[in-house]
Design a protein around this motif. Structure first.
Motif, mmCIF file in Angstrom:
data_model
loop_
_atom_site.group_PDB
_atom_site.id
_atom_site.type_symbol
_atom_site.label_atom_id
_atom_site.label_comp_id
_atom_site.label_asym_id
_atom_site.label_seq_id
_atom_site.Cartn_x
_atom_site.Cartn_y
_atom_site.Cartn_z
ATOM 1 N N PRO A 92 11.991 -23.673 27.888
ATOM 2 C CA PRO A 92 11.528 -22.801 28.981
ATOM 3 C C PRO A 92 11.493 -23.467 30.348
ATOM 4 C CG PRO A 92 10.076 -22.659 27.070
ATOM 5 C CD PRO A 92 10.965 -23.830 26.849
ATOM 6 N N ILE A 93 11.561 -24.801 30.407
ATOM 7 C CA ILE A 93 11.505 -25.473 31.701
ATOM 8 C C ILE A 93 12.819 -25.226 32.444
ATOM 9 C CG2 ILE A 93 11.266 -27.690 32.889
ATOM 10 C CD1 ILE A 93 9.740 -28.726 30.493
ATOM 11 N N PRO A 94 12.790 -24.688 33.649
ATOM 12 C CA PRO A 94 14.034 -24.496 34.406
ATOM 13 C C PRO A 94 14.744 -25.836 34.627
ATOM 14 C CG PRO A 94 12.210 -23.324 35.440
ATOM 15 C CD PRO A 94 11.606 -24.200 34.388
ATOM 16 N N ALA A 95 16.065 -25.793 34.613
ATOM 17 C CA ALA A 95 16.829 -27.026 34.794
ATOM 18 C C ALA A 95 16.474 -27.720 36.102
ATOM 19 C CB ALA A 95 18.326 -26.731 34.732
ATOM 20 N N LEU A 96 16.266 -26.940 37.160
ATOM 21 C CA LEU A 96 15.922 -27.525 38.452
ATOM 22 C C LEU A 96 14.513 -28.100 38.458
ATOM 23 C CD1 LEU A 96 17.511 -24.934 40.899
ATOM 24 C CD2 LEU A 96 18.324 -27.230 40.336
ATOM 25 N N GLY A 97 13.683 -27.726 37.485
ATOM 26 C CA GLY A 97 12.353 -28.303 37.390
ATOM 27 C C GLY A 97 12.387 -29.790 37.074
ATOM 28 N N TRP A 98 13.525 -30.241 36.496
ATOM 29 C CA TRP A 98 13.682 -31.660 36.190
ATOM 30 C C TRP A 98 14.119 -32.476 37.403
ATOM 31 C CZ3 TRP A 98 12.214 -33.457 31.499
ATOM 32 C CH2 TRP A 98 12.107 -32.525 30.455
ATOM 33 N N LEU A 99 14.524 -31.795 38.473
ATOM 34 C CA LEU A 99 15.126 -32.485 39.609
ATOM 35 C C LEU A 99 14.225 -33.554 40.229
ATOM 36 C CD1 LEU A 99 17.606 -32.728 41.391
ATOM 37 C CD2 LEU A 99 16.715 -30.883 42.816
ATOM 38 N N PRO A 100 12.962 -33.272 40.547
ATOM 39 C CA PRO A 100 12.133 -34.332 41.144
ATOM 40 C C PRO A 100 11.974 -35.552 40.241
ATOM 41 C CG PRO A 100 11.106 -32.181 41.425
ATOM 42 C CD PRO A 100 12.236 -31.995 40.467
ATOM 43 N N LEU A 101 11.814 -35.293 38.938
ATOM 44 C CA LEU A 101 11.652 -36.402 38.001
ATOM 45 C C LEU A 101 12.932 -37.213 37.876
ATOM 46 C CD1 LEU A 101 9.665 -37.729 36.046
ATOM 47 C CD2 LEU A 101 10.495 -36.188 34.260
ATOM 48 N N LEU A 102 14.075 -36.522 37.794
ATOM 49 C CA LEU A 102 15.352 -37.223 37.671
ATOM 50 C C LEU A 102 15.695 -38.003 38.931
ATOM 51 C CD1 LEU A 102 17.468 -34.500 35.826
ATOM 52 C CD2 LEU A 102 16.515 -36.596 34.865
ATOM 53 N N MET A 103 15.278 -37.504 40.088
ATOM 54 C CA MET A 103 15.501 -38.251 41.325
ATOM 55 C C MET A 103 14.777 -39.591 41.297
ATOM 56 S SD MET A 103 15.277 -35.124 44.112
ATOM 57 C CE MET A 103 15.410 -36.225 45.526
ATOM 58 N N LEU A 104 13.616 -39.630 40.632
ATOM 59 C CA LEU A 104 12.879 -40.885 40.504
ATOM 60 C C LEU A 104 13.458 -41.768 39.410
ATOM 61 C CD1 LEU A 104 9.216 -39.530 40.822
ATOM 62 C CD2 LEU A 104 10.571 -40.689 42.575
ATOM 63 N N TRP A 105 13.929 -41.144 38.338
ATOM 64 C CA TRP A 105 14.425 -41.916 37.207
ATOM 65 C C TRP A 105 15.810 -42.517 37.469
ATOM 66 C CZ3 TRP A 105 13.006 -38.460 32.377
ATOM 67 C CH2 TRP A 105 11.644 -38.614 32.108
ATOM 68 N N THR A 115 23.604 -34.633 35.345
ATOM 69 C CA THR A 115 22.486 -34.565 34.397
ATOM 70 C C THR A 115 21.807 -33.206 34.443
ATOM 71 O OG1 THR A 115 22.127 -36.950 34.706
ATOM 72 C CG2 THR A 115 20.359 -35.692 33.659
ATOM 73 N N ILE A 116 21.649 -32.658 35.644
ATOM 74 C CA ILE A 116 21.049 -31.327 35.775
ATOM 75 C C ILE A 116 21.904 -30.286 35.052
ATOM 76 C CG2 ILE A 116 20.486 -29.501 37.405
ATOM 77 C CD1 ILE A 116 18.455 -31.660 37.448
ATOM 78 N N ILE A 117 23.214 -30.362 35.224
ATOM 79 C CA ILE A 117 24.112 -29.419 34.548
ATOM 80 C C ILE A 117 24.078 -29.637 33.037
ATOM 81 C CG2 ILE A 117 26.505 -28.657 34.326
ATOM 82 C CD1 ILE A 117 26.903 -29.482 37.229
ATOM 83 N N PHE A 118 23.994 -30.895 32.611
ATOM 84 C CA PHE A 118 23.890 -31.199 31.179
ATOM 85 C C PHE A 118 22.670 -30.503 30.580
ATOM 86 C CE2 PHE A 118 22.205 -33.559 27.634
ATOM 87 C CZ PHE A 118 23.309 -33.866 26.872
ATOM 88 N N ILE A 119 21.525 -30.627 31.245
ATOM 89 C CA ILE A 119 20.297 -29.993 30.759
ATOM 90 C C ILE A 119 20.448 -28.476 30.746
ATOM 91 C CG2 ILE A 119 17.852 -29.617 31.266
ATOM 92 C CD1 ILE A 119 17.806 -32.451 32.434
ATOM 93 N N CYS A 120 21.033 -27.933 31.809
ATOM 94 C CA CYS A 120 21.237 -26.487 31.902
ATOM 95 C C CYS A 120 22.150 -25.982 30.792
ATOM 96 C CB CYS A 120 21.813 -26.155 33.275
ATOM 97 S SG CYS A 120 22.266 -24.417 33.495
ATOM 98 N N SER A 121 23.150 -26.787 30.418
ATOM 99 C CA SER A 121 24.113 -26.370 29.399
ATOM 100 C C SER A 121 23.590 -26.582 27.988
ATOM 101 C CB SER A 121 25.421 -27.153 29.575
ATOM 102 O OG SER A 121 25.924 -27.022 30.876
#
Length: 243
Positions: A92-105, A115-121
């Motif tokens: 249920p977490i939107p793919a873009l919801g991971w964006l702030p965390l992935l920017m840090l990681w 990576t965002i597209i990978f999660i979305c797919s």
């Protein structure tokens, strides 16, 4: 015909300044003129190539991972019991919801939008694949076992083919969505791509360039969805409905 009518209305509204003036609502002909200009000077092609490569890499890797995990979840109940709670929590977490965390990681680089597209797919494909495998009529499996088929043969000759309609449903769902999340990621963090070009046009108040980018995005979303629809029709033919 509806598309032609829509374009004609767009041209009339923009040409005769019926909505906020030509500066903020250029006619369709002006947008196509800017499209030609951006294409000939290489700006659109360069940014489009960057976005396309990210979509293809993220889409392929996410889809393949989703199909593999989905098949395993649908095939073995123990794997489904182990992974289903995790998938149910993260899906249920939107793919873009991971964006702030992935920017840090992983930082702001080419890996971020991929990576965002990978999660979305991944999540739509794994969910639809597992559902397709689990909903195969047990009589087909029993018939194959009666004929002496091994577990692997049942998986690849019975379960996966009968689950293909569900698998393609997941692929169609994420095909267009991958472009949407890519543009959002590029608008926030990446200096190249269609999303970055959109943000540059906004800062320069170039409405015509913004509309060019939106047209490109709409066409690519539609094209990717139609490609998967054609692939499904080619691979399944008419037997999937009967099955």
């Amino acid at each position: 015909m509806p598309v032609l009518v829509f374009l004609a209305v767009w041209e009339i509204v923009g040409r005769f300044n019926l909505f906020a003036g030509q500066f903020f609502f250029p006619p369709f002909s002006a947008v196509m003129k800017e499209f030609y200009h951006l294409t000939t000077n290489g700006v659109l092609g360069k940014n489009f190539a960057s976005s396309l490569s990210r979509v293809l890499i993220g889409l392929f890797s996410g889809s393949m991972a989703g199909i593999i995990v989905g098949v395993l979840m649908g095939w073995r109940s123990v794997i489904n019991k182990a992974l289903n709670p995790i998938i149910s929590l993260l899906y249920p977490i939107p793919a873009l919801g991971w964006l702030p965390l992935l920017m840090l990681w992983i930082g702001i680089n080419e890996i971020l939008p991929i990576t965002i597209i990978f999660i979305c797919s991944f999540f739509p494909v794994v969910y639809n694949t597992a559902t397709g495998i689990r909903t195969v009529d047990v009589r087909y499996i029993q018939a194959a076992e009666t004929l002496g088929a091994s577990n692997l043969r049942i998986l690849f000759k019975v379960l996966v083919p009968l689950a293909l309609p569900n698998i393609f449903t997941g692929l169609r769902l994420e095909a267009g969505m991958s472009w949407r999340v890519l543009v959002a990621a590029e608008m926030v963090a990446i200096p190249t791509g269609i999303g970055a070009l959109l943000m540059q046009a906004e800062s320069l108040v170039r409405v015509d360039i913004i509309m060019v980018c939106l047209i490109v995005l709409s066409v690519m979303c539609l094209l990717f969805e139609r490609i998967f629809a054609l692939a499904e029709r080619y691979m399944l033919g008419g037997w999937s409905t009967h099955a």
